[in-house]
Design an enzyme around this catalytic site. Sequence first.
Site, PDB file in Angstrom:
ATOM      1  N   LYS A  22       0.849  -1.206   0.000  1.00 13.93           N
ATOM      2  CA  LYS A  22       0.000   0.000   0.000  1.00 13.93           C
ATOM      3  C   LYS A  22       0.882   1.254   0.000  1.00 13.93           C
ATOM      4  CE  LYS A  22      -1.718   1.462   4.051  1.00 13.93           C
ATOM      5  NZ  LYS A  22      -1.396   2.855   4.421  1.00 13.93           N
ATOM      6  N   ASN A  23       1.913   1.255   0.846  1.00 19.79           N
ATOM      7  CA  ASN A  23       2.709   2.481   1.014  1.00 19.79           C
ATOM      8  C   ASN A  23       3.759   2.700  -0.064  1.00 19.79           C
ATOM      9  OD1 ASN A  23       1.090   2.993   3.151  1.00 19.79           O
ATOM     10  ND2 ASN A  23       2.607   2.512   4.736  1.00 19.79           N
ATOM     11  N   CYS A 117      -5.155  12.064  12.696  1.00 15.76           N
ATOM     12  CA  CYS A 117      -5.844  10.764  12.659  1.00 15.76           C
ATOM     13  C   CYS A 117      -5.670  10.154  14.044  1.00 15.76           C
ATOM     14  CB  CYS A 117      -5.246   9.875  11.567  1.00 15.76           C
ATOM     15  SG  CYS A 117      -3.620   9.253  11.998  1.00 15.76           S
ATOM     16  N   ARG A 122      -0.210  14.370  12.838  1.00 19.80           N
ATOM     17  CA  ARG A 122       0.187  14.150  11.444  1.00 19.80           C
ATOM     18  C   ARG A 122       0.375  15.465  10.659  1.00 19.80           C
ATOM     19  NH1 ARG A 122      -1.196   8.862  10.209  1.00 19.80           N
ATOM     20  NH2 ARG A 122       0.538   8.904   8.738  1.00 19.80           N
ATOM     21  N   ASP A 306       4.909   0.622  12.089  1.00 15.65           N
ATOM     22  CA  ASP A 306       3.707  -0.058  11.590  1.00 15.65           C
ATOM     23  C   ASP A 306       3.629  -1.513  12.040  1.00 15.65           C
ATOM     24  OD1 ASP A 306       3.540   1.671   8.363  1.00 15.65           O
ATOM     25  OD2 ASP A 306       3.066   2.293  10.406  1.00 15.65           O
ATOM     26  N   ARG A 398      -8.476  -0.860   4.873  1.00 12.65           N
ATOM     27  CA  ARG A 398      -7.674   0.178   4.199  1.00 12.65           C
ATOM     28  C   ARG A 398      -6.320  -0.375   3.783  1.00 12.65           C
ATOM     29  NH1 ARG A 398      -7.172   5.660   7.288  1.00 12.65           N
ATOM     30  NH2 ARG A 398      -5.848   5.872   5.475  1.00 12.65           N
TER      31      ARG A 398
HETATM   32  C1  EPZ Z   1       4.181   7.055   6.443  1.00 10.38           C
HETATM   33  O1  EPZ Z   1       3.385   8.052   7.035  1.00 10.38           O
HETATM   34  C2  EPZ Z   1       3.292   5.826   6.321  1.00 10.38           C
HETATM   35  N1  EPZ Z   1       2.146   6.126   5.458  1.00 10.38           N
HETATM   36  C3  EPZ Z   1       2.800   5.395   7.702  1.00 10.38           C
HETATM   37  O2  EPZ Z   1       2.054   4.206   7.539  1.00 10.38           O
HETATM   38  C4  EPZ Z   1       4.028   5.097   8.570  1.00 10.38           C
HETATM   39  O3  EPZ Z   1       3.590   4.756   9.872  1.00 10.38           O
HETATM   40  C5  EPZ Z   1       4.929   6.338   8.626  1.00 10.38           C
HETATM   41  O4  EPZ Z   1       5.300   6.732   7.284  1.00 10.38           O
HETATM   42  C6  EPZ Z   1       6.208   6.082   9.405  1.00 10.38           C
HETATM   43  O5  EPZ Z   1       6.893   5.006   8.835  1.00 10.38           O
HETATM   44  C7  EPZ Z   1       2.332   6.103   4.109  1.00 10.38           C
HETATM   45  O6  EPZ Z   1       3.424   5.852   3.625  1.00 10.38           O
HETATM   46  C8  EPZ Z   1       1.138   6.405   3.272  1.00 10.38           C
HETATM   47  P1  EPZ Z   1       6.118  10.455   8.513  1.00 10.38           P
HETATM   48  P2  EPZ Z   1       3.910   9.584   7.032  1.00 10.38           P
HETATM   49  O7  EPZ Z   1       5.983  11.711   7.726  1.00 10.38           O
HETATM   50  O8  EPZ Z   1       4.790   9.807   5.880  1.00 10.38           O
HETATM   51  C9  EPZ Z   1       6.276  13.882  11.829  1.00 10.38           C
HETATM   52  C10 EPZ Z   1       0.220   2.802   7.789  1.00 10.38           C
HETATM   53  O9  EPZ Z   1      -0.194   2.220   8.791  1.00 10.38           O
HETATM   54  N2  EPZ Z   1       6.056  14.812  10.711  1.00 10.38           N
HETATM   55  O10 EPZ Z   1       7.275   9.559   8.252  1.00 10.38           O
HETATM   56  O11 EPZ Z   1       2.735  10.459   7.238  1.00 10.38           O
HETATM   57  C11 EPZ Z   1       5.082  12.976  12.070  1.00 10.38           C
HETATM   58  O12 EPZ Z   1       4.135  13.617  12.922  1.00 10.38           O
HETATM   59  C12 EPZ Z   1       0.663   4.228   7.885  1.00 10.38           C
HETATM   60  O13 EPZ Z   1       0.340   2.277   6.639  1.00 10.38           O
HETATM   61  C13 EPZ Z   1       6.051  16.177  10.978  1.00 10.38           C
HETATM   62  O14 EPZ Z   1       6.202  16.610  12.118  1.00 10.38           O
HETATM   63  O15 EPZ Z   1       4.789   9.610   8.357  1.00 10.38           O
HETATM   64  C14 EPZ Z   1       5.709  11.772  12.724  1.00 10.38           C
HETATM   65  O16 EPZ Z   1       5.924  12.047  14.097  1.00 10.38           O
HETATM   66  C15 EPZ Z   1       0.401   4.794   9.274  1.00 10.38           C
HETATM   67  N3  EPZ Z   1       5.857  17.047   9.945  1.00 10.38           N
HETATM   68  C16 EPZ Z   1       7.083  11.661  12.033  1.00 10.38           C
HETATM   69  O17 EPZ Z   1       7.327  12.961  11.474  1.00 10.38           O
HETATM   70  C17 EPZ Z   1       5.680  16.597   8.654  1.00 10.38           C
HETATM   71  O18 EPZ Z   1       5.532  17.435   7.739  1.00 10.38           O
HETATM   72  C18 EPZ Z   1       7.151  10.626  10.917  1.00 10.38           C
HETATM   73  O19 EPZ Z   1       6.049  10.837  10.061  1.00 10.38           O
HETATM   74  C19 EPZ Z   1       5.689  15.208   8.411  1.00 10.38           C
HETATM   75  C20 EPZ Z   1       5.884  14.328   9.451  1.00 10.38           C
END
Ligand code: EPZ
Length: 419
Positions: A22-23, A117, A122, A306, A398
């Site tokens: 998915k990702n 979420c 996020r 995850d 999902r």
């Molecule tokens: C991706 O989410 C994945 N989703 C998530 O999978 C996964 O848990 C996550 O990466 C971490 O591996 C997809 O790829 C669609 P991040 P993403 O940006 O990119 C902070 C699932 O279950 N952050 O790596 O949204 C954020 O709050 C989902 O399949 C900011 O502060 O996660 C978090 O603490 C859940 N500002 C950390 O960084 C930003 O602009 C990592 O988030 C972006 C992120």
Amino acid sequence: MEKLKIIGGERLSGELVVSGAKNAALPILAGSLLTSKIVSLKNIPQLNDIATMLTLLQSMGVKVLFDEKMNLQLDAASIDTFCAPYDLVKTMRASILVLGPLLSRFGQAKVSLPGGCAIGARPVNFHVQGLKAMGANISVADGYINASADKLHGAIIEFSKVSVTGTQNIMMAATLADGKTVIKNAAREPEVIDLANFLNNLGAKITDVGNDQITIIGVDSLQGSNYEILSDRIEAGTYLVAAAITRGKIKLKKINPNNLEAVILKLVEAGAIIEVGDDWISLDMQGKKPKSVDIKTLPHPGFPTDMQAQFCALNSVASGLAVVEETIFENRFQHINELHRMGASIEIDGKIAKIKGIKQLTAAPVMATDLRASAGLIIAALAAKGETIIDRIYHIDRGYERIEEKLNQLGASITRESG
Ligand code: EPZ
């Protein structure tokens, strides 16, 4: 609202083919906006999030076709709308991934702020800051990101925290920008590498992906592509833990074991016998109770967040005490309240969960709160005494393709009920 009814106690055994990730599929689908030529994709998983992304792309003018083998064909030659509306974005945060491609190819984008979420706020500030550094004019009003750019230019962008979709959005935006972009403290997830491989297949010039510094040289335009999506390491890890908690023996096919090394090491530490090949993984618990394993979630190649909920379930019935530390998201322990209802002995202290393994969980009606929490509850129910009902399983659909069908193929006893 649909529910899953799970009768626990069956030992899982047999073989499964892992679905597409998915990702990896979500950013690659968004990346199809970068070219006016036909993009053909194989191994796309049939998931609700994929359907949502395709609906979003079609609303912009992308023509979408599935052939008889469920291969997908995308044609973004005539895009006439550059907006990702709230009603779609609120159901799937990954919609933010259209921002970079729209800005880079068309110089304009209006994308709803995804909002938070269940697992956290996020934010998308890193995405916005990176695009501004590349010359985008961005304002946020009425819940929307309004972005425009005559022509994006290359920049050196350093993420203060590793962000998977942040890295992906900037990487896509940089493919058609003027000049060189360097992303520092970049995400190294296999899904980031898969996106880069797809974009290079379109004619992009991306190097060093998989390290913490990625370089992209902008090109004038991109071509079409035939591409096969990476297999889902989190789906694979989920089924391995399901087999481990039921003390079973399974083999997963069409999965690269190198992409879930941290998970495999933890399963071995828990007492599993693991064998691997180029594209398969087998697990054998030899009927033994799992041992408790400490977990600390980290960006790849560290232990994936995850997979945290799944290991909380495993540790709930392991022999010993486990400490689970969630360092990525601020609210990713919601499955623990539900595991308590099944008799689990877990204490939460901020981002730490201390799990004392008990002899056996007891079935109870529980509620899914987010995608991976749902997976953790299913795993717990497989080992619990009695019949567990899991409500709100739209969360699970999902991210897991035909989950009850696949688990029943391994000997589980799961039925889906409406109402
Ligand atoms: C991706 O989410 C994945 N989703 C998530 O999978 C996964 O848990 C996550 O990466 C971490 O591996 C997809 O790829 C669609 P991040 P993403 O940006 O990119 C902070 C699932 O279950 N952050 O790596 O949204 C954020 O709050 C989902 O399949 C900011 O502060 O996660 C978090 O603490 C859940 N500002 C950390 O960084 C930003 O602009 C990592 O988030 C972006 C992120």
